[in-house]
Design an enzyme around this catalytic site. Structure first.
Site, PDB file in Angstrom:
ATOM      1  N   HIS A 140       7.644   0.561  -4.320  1.00 34.49           N
ATOM      2  CA  HIS A 140       7.300   1.840  -3.708  1.00 34.49           C
ATOM      3  C   HIS A 140       8.107   2.981  -4.332  1.00 34.49           C
ATOM      4  O   HIS A 140       7.557   4.012  -4.723  1.00 34.49           O
ATOM      5  CB  HIS A 140       7.550   1.789  -2.204  1.00 34.49           C
ATOM      6  CG  HIS A 140       6.554   0.991  -1.436  1.00 34.49           C
ATOM      7  ND1 HIS A 140       6.593  -0.385  -1.358  1.00 34.49           N
ATOM      8  CD2 HIS A 140       5.473   1.369  -0.706  1.00 34.49           C
ATOM      9  CE1 HIS A 140       5.591  -0.822  -0.618  1.00 34.49           C
ATOM     10  NE2 HIS A 140       4.888   0.226  -0.215  1.00 34.49           N
TER      11      HIS A 140
ATOM     12  N   TRP B 129     -23.369   0.797  16.801  1.00 32.85           N
ATOM     13  CA  TRP B 129     -22.270   1.356  16.007  1.00 32.85           C
ATOM     14  C   TRP B 129     -20.966   1.220  16.767  1.00 32.85           C
ATOM     15  O   TRP B 129     -20.931   1.001  17.977  1.00 32.85           O
ATOM     16  CB  TRP B 129     -22.555   2.788  15.563  1.00 32.85           C
ATOM     17  CG  TRP B 129     -22.852   3.810  16.647  1.00 32.85           C
ATOM     18  CD1 TRP B 129     -23.312   3.592  17.904  1.00 32.85           C
ATOM     19  CD2 TRP B 129     -22.734   5.222  16.510  1.00 32.85           C
ATOM     20  NE1 TRP B 129     -23.485   4.766  18.580  1.00 32.85           N
ATOM     21  CE2 TRP B 129     -23.135   5.795  17.748  1.00 32.85           C
ATOM     22  CE3 TRP B 129     -22.344   6.071  15.491  1.00 32.85           C
ATOM     23  CZ2 TRP B 129     -23.145   7.175  17.973  1.00 32.85           C
ATOM     24  CZ3 TRP B 129     -22.355   7.444  15.732  1.00 32.85           C
ATOM     25  CH2 TRP B 129     -22.752   7.976  16.952  1.00 32.85           C
ATOM     26  N   ASN B 130     -19.876   1.326  15.989  1.00 33.33           N
ATOM     27  CA  ASN B 130     -18.544   1.090  16.542  1.00 33.33           C
ATOM     28  C   ASN B 130     -17.605   2.249  16.230  1.00 33.33           C
ATOM     29  O   ASN B 130     -17.874   3.071  15.349  1.00 33.33           O
ATOM     30  CB  ASN B 130     -17.926  -0.175  15.931  1.00 33.33           C
ATOM     31  CG  ASN B 130     -18.739  -1.418  16.210  1.00 33.33           C
ATOM     32  OD1 ASN B 130     -19.128  -1.687  17.340  1.00 33.33           O
ATOM     33  ND2 ASN B 130     -19.023  -2.175  15.160  1.00 33.33           N
TER      34      ASN B 130
ATOM     35  N   HIS C 283       2.639   8.449  -0.376  1.00 30.10           N
ATOM     36  CA  HIS C 283       3.096   7.484   0.625  1.00 30.10           C
ATOM     37  C   HIS C 283       4.623   7.372   0.633  1.00 30.10           C
ATOM     38  O   HIS C 283       5.216   7.076   1.671  1.00 30.10           O
ATOM     39  CB  HIS C 283       2.464   6.117   0.322  1.00 30.10           C
ATOM     40  CG  HIS C 283       2.911   4.989   1.182  1.00 30.10           C
ATOM     41  ND1 HIS C 283       3.043   5.091   2.546  1.00 30.10           N
ATOM     42  CD2 HIS C 283       3.259   3.708   0.868  1.00 30.10           C
ATOM     43  CE1 HIS C 283       3.435   3.929   3.034  1.00 30.10           C
ATOM     44  NE2 HIS C 283       3.596   3.085   2.030  1.00 30.10           N
TER      45      HIS C 283
ATOM     46  N   ASP D 266      -2.197   2.280  -1.803  1.00 34.51           N
ATOM     47  CA  ASP D 266      -0.995   3.098  -1.642  1.00 34.51           C
ATOM     48  C   ASP D 266      -1.063   4.255  -2.622  1.00 34.51           C
ATOM     49  O   ASP D 266      -1.119   4.041  -3.843  1.00 34.51           O
ATOM     50  CB  ASP D 266       0.269   2.292  -1.936  1.00 34.51           C
ATOM     51  CG  ASP D 266       0.610   1.283  -0.856  1.00 34.51           C
ATOM     52  OD1 ASP D 266      -0.076   1.245   0.182  1.00 34.51           O
ATOM     53  OD2 ASP D 266       1.578   0.524  -1.052  1.00 34.51           O
TER      54      ASP D 266
ATOM     55  N   HIS E 256      -2.407   1.887   6.149  1.00 34.23           N
ATOM     56  CA  HIS E 256      -1.939   0.740   5.365  1.00 34.23           C
ATOM     57  C   HIS E 256      -2.152  -0.551   6.160  1.00 34.23           C
ATOM     58  O   HIS E 256      -1.215  -1.264   6.509  1.00 34.23           O
ATOM     59  CB  HIS E 256      -0.476   0.947   4.964  1.00 34.23           C
ATOM     60  CG  HIS E 256      -0.288   2.199   4.168  1.00 34.23           C
ATOM     61  ND1 HIS E 256      -0.255   2.213   2.792  1.00 34.23           N
ATOM     62  CD2 HIS E 256      -0.191   3.497   4.554  1.00 34.23           C
ATOM     63  CE1 HIS E 256      -0.122   3.462   2.371  1.00 34.23           C
ATOM     64  NE2 HIS E 256      -0.082   4.259   3.429  1.00 34.23           N
TER      65      HIS E 256
ATOM     66  N   HIS F  54      -5.425  -2.588   1.261  1.00 34.12           N
ATOM     67  CA  HIS F  54      -5.287  -1.142   1.304  1.00 34.12           C
ATOM     68  C   HIS F  54      -4.709  -0.580   0.022  1.00 34.12           C
ATOM     69  O   HIS F  54      -4.131  -1.289  -0.798  1.00 34.12           O
ATOM     70  CB  HIS F  54      -4.445  -0.698   2.506  1.00 34.12           C
ATOM     71  CG  HIS F  54      -3.015  -1.161   2.474  1.00 34.12           C
ATOM     72  ND1 HIS F  54      -2.622  -2.366   3.006  1.00 34.12           N
ATOM     73  CD2 HIS F  54      -1.892  -0.592   1.968  1.00 34.12           C
ATOM     74  CE1 HIS F  54      -1.313  -2.513   2.834  1.00 34.12           C
ATOM     75  NE2 HIS F  54      -0.847  -1.450   2.199  1.00 34.12           N
TER      76      HIS F  54
END
Length: 262
Positions: free
Chosen positions: A211, A64-65, A82, A78, A72, A76
């Site tokens: 945005h 595992w990591n 945001h 938004d 973002h 991804h």
């Protein structure tokens, strides 16, 4: 009983290939390009990953990591929170958005030729109305996806396309966003570029209109999509749930589309 049959038929259609599952997500790794803001602002955290154990003394039977990135990064989501224009909406963060809003029909605007000829190409209202003449009115609660083939730029420098005056990438004309958000009442938009706005959108009026106006209308965005060339103009369904980050402004996610067989 009817609803149960519908879901069963859907699963059978996926199993037989009558309905294709198309991955619209870019791989997430340390070389994944991230948005570059002017130097005076905080910068996005690039994707980092490290190993906790890999069948060794730290964990003999498991691998595992850990990973670290900004919300973002890569493909991804938004959320309205945001942007300052969306900060006062109810249910405006990744943990509070109604889950049904993550799923909707896809309307794919194919501007690959235009974006290839002009990296600063902008989708206008007239462009959308011409698309609707061919494919029908964009229905409410749709995802409007802007195909540019920008995701085929595998070199990060070419993908970000930064010049002395900033990035040069395609996007939306300022008045297009309220048209989509208000007159078409869409769920949100999706793009192949690193962010939902055009590279030069900081010079627009208003600045960063996707945005500013999309989140101001309590709508959503999807960035860094890929494989939009595998979707028809209409007829596909997008499934795009972000991670359930408490008060999250967005998150990396795995965007899938259900599309008819070719």
């Amino acid at each position: 009983m009817g609803h149960s049959n519908t879901l069963t038929e859907l699963m059978l259609s996926i199993a037989t290939g009558e309905v294709r599952v198309v991955d619209l997500t870019q791989p997430l790794e340390p070389k994944t390009p991230v948005l570059q803001l002017p130097a005076e602002f905080a910068q996005a955290t690039p994707f980092e990953i490290g190993t906790l154990s890999e069948y060794d003394d730290r964990g003999p039977a498991w691998y595992w990591n850990w990973f670290k990135c900004s919300e973002h990064t890569g493909t991804h989501f938004d959320a309205p929170i945001h942007w300052v224009t969306g900060k006062d909406h109810e249910n405006n963060a990744t943990d509070t958005i109604p889950v049904e809003n993550f799923i909707g029909p896809a309307c794919v605007l194919d501007a690959a030729a235009e974006a290839t000829a002009d990296p600063d190409f902008l989708v206008t209202i007239d462009y959308i109305k011409a698309w609707e003449e061919k494919h029908g009115r964009i229905p409410a609660r749709s995802w409007v996806l802007f195909r540019t083939d920008w995701s085929k730029r595998t070199d990060p420098e070419a993908y970000l396309n930064m010049h002395d005056d900033g990035a040069h990438t395609p996007g939306w004309a300022p008045d297009t966003i309220p048209f989509l958000a208000e007159e078409r009442d869409i769920l949100g938009v999706g793009v192949e570029t690193v962010g939902t706005d055009a590279g030069q959108a900081g010079t627009f009026d208003p600045a960063y209109p996707c945005h500013t106006l999309m989140h101001g209308a309590n709508k959503y965005g999807l960035a860094s999509l890929t494989n939009l060339d595998q979707l028809p103009p209409t007829g596909a369904i997008v499934i795009a749930p972000p991670l359930k980050i408490v008060r999250g402004s967005g998150s990396p996610l795995r965007v899938l589309a259900l599309a008819p067989a070719k």
